[in-house]
Design an enzyme around this catalytic site. Sequence first.
Site, short mmCIF file in Angstrom:
data_model
loop_
_atom_site.label_atom_id
_atom_site.label_comp_id
_atom_site.label_asym_id
_atom_site.label_seq_id
_atom_site.Cartn_x
_atom_site.Cartn_y
_atom_site.Cartn_z
CG HIS A 68 -2.91 8.35 -1.49
ND1 HIS A 68 -4.04 7.59 -1.67
CD2 HIS A 68 -2.46 8.06 -0.24
CE1 HIS A 68 -4.26 6.87 -0.58
NE2 HIS A 68 -3.32 7.14 0.30
CG ASP A 95 -2.79 0.87 -2.68
OD1 ASP A 95 -1.58 1.19 -2.65
OD2 ASP A 95 -3.52 0.93 -1.68
CG HIS A 96 -2.10 4.81 -3.39
ND1 HIS A 96 -1.17 5.42 -2.58
CD2 HIS A 96 -2.95 4.16 -2.55
CE1 HIS A 96 -1.44 5.17 -1.32
NE2 HIS A 96 -2.53 4.39 -1.27
CG HIS A 120 -1.21 8.50 4.80
ND1 HIS A 120 -1.67 9.48 3.96
CD2 HIS A 120 -1.77 7.33 4.37
CE1 HIS A 120 -2.47 8.93 3.04
NE2 HIS A 120 -2.54 7.64 3.27
CG PHE A 133 -2.65 -11.03 15.17
CD1 PHE A 133 -2.55 -12.19 15.90
CD2 PHE A 133 -2.78 -11.12 13.79
CE1 PHE A 133 -2.57 -13.44 15.29
CE2 PHE A 133 -2.81 -12.35 13.16
CZ PHE A 133 -2.71 -13.52 13.90
CG ASP A 148 -2.09 0.92 1.09
OD1 ASP A 148 -1.90 2.04 0.60
OD2 ASP A 148 -3.20 0.53 1.48
CB THR A 159 -6.03 -2.71 0.99
OG1 THR A 159 -5.48 -1.41 0.70
CG2 THR A 159 -5.47 -3.72 -0.01
CB SER A 164 -6.19 2.45 -0.07
OG SER A 164 -4.91 3.02 0.06
#
Length: 521
Positions: free
Chosen positions: A455, A372-373, A335, A282, A58, A167, A102
């Site tokens: 992004h 994805d990007h 990010h 988790f 990602d 995602t 995403s």
Amino acid sequence: MYGLRLVVFFVFYLTLAQSSLRKDQEYWKQLSTNELEEALAVKWNLGEAKNVILFVGDGMGPNTVTATRILKGGEGHRLTYEKFPHIGLLKTYSANKMVPDSTSTATALFCGVKVNFYTMGVDASVEYKDCNASLKPEARLDSLAALALKAGKSAGFVTTMRVTHATPGPLYAHSASRLWECDSALPRDSACKDVGRQLVEDWPGRDLHVILGGGRQGLVANATDRPMDPISSWGCSRSDGRDLINQYKRDKEARGLKYSVITNAAELKNIDENSDYLLGIFSNAHMPYEFERNKEPQGPPSIVQMTEAAIKVLKKNKNGFFLMVEGGNIDMAHHRGRARTAVDESLAMEEAVSIAVNMTSEKDTLIVVTSDHTHTLSINGYPERGSDIFGTTGPSKYDGLNYTTLTYGVGGPGSNKLKVQTDPTRIVRTDPATEDTTSFMYEQAAAITNDENIHGGGDVAVYARGPHAHLFHNVHEQHYVFHAISYAAKIGVYSKATTQYNNISVCLLTLVLGFMFRIIN
């Protein structure tokens, strides 16, 4: 004796370091010769992809891959997936945005059509937050996981994000908003079902054989807030009293299915080998970055450990499997403008690719690695070969200060390195020599300050090996991945049954037309 070993090791390391920085003609010629011989040896694998593993880094744009390569072995190194014989580029725009999010890109990859920004598993007839439109059956898309299940294969996913996140969501859910992960995020009196409930209650989510990742607080009401696993204010917290993990257990027991539900690395390592279904949640929110992960047995597993366990469960099916693995923390770190952390997460995913390569055969398993990007990460200046990718270069001819090799186009508040001096007419840049630019927490400078790093809209690479990997060969639309994988695995419209039916239909049509032509004449 120890001293002698130390000397030998030092000489070996020095020789290795020097060879990696060679510049003589023979070195470059040999590199090219090796690549040419490798290219000439490539043969198309025209077999059927019994198994498919799709890795999604990602936010892992080309510059992230380059930085990962340099970090691991230097400029001349090649990552595991960079040795794959086939490569292409993917155009990442969504149906309504030049620069995507995403979930629209994941829907393109997994479901085969471009869709609107922030929508999940529904076509472009559904606008963002239009619940009623998302309920129309004709707007809902089947994913590669759904097609695999229909073909009698096993299917599942691994993610370092919440299992209900952008995602993984399109593999099983249909939503007009990626934000509707749990009931608390839905509009009041909404007719739509949240993503968490779709995962556990609806098909294909309830029939996925492997679900590994984070996001407990969106699945279980009143999830426990623990020091090492706090409730996240960024994630959706369930408030309807449901415990979807217990609901998952009851469903499997009611159907007489063999399953395991686990919560840490030790349990993942020791899962019942007879389990056909595996649910591992988790953490309350996203899983921790690899450098922060508690590596004790009671801590969360790594992406490598999850990938290995997933393949062990899925490969028991004689018909094969489909597995999606997301390295989601690459994006999370970008990010926040923390390039060191993002690249470290990219390196962790590369190790997961290596595990998948070692556990499967190129003869019958198609492995695809892509993103994805992109993000707005840049590799700048003219640093010396062999320099620390997280170091500095320069100086700038404008202000005389060095600058980091890695920077961003748009960043959060921490990326603003400009300081107003006592004289308000003077603004100067922070000298990176005064900061630890190699820290996992360091935020690289950005040209534009925003609330966070956003992004990028550039193309991403797609790497492939295995049956029909040659279908990835030039600049493709992102949703082409779905169709190429479907063709390679003979699922969906390319399934054997469908193909045979179509062939029969064509033959019958030809006979009818031929008969009519004779009558007319």
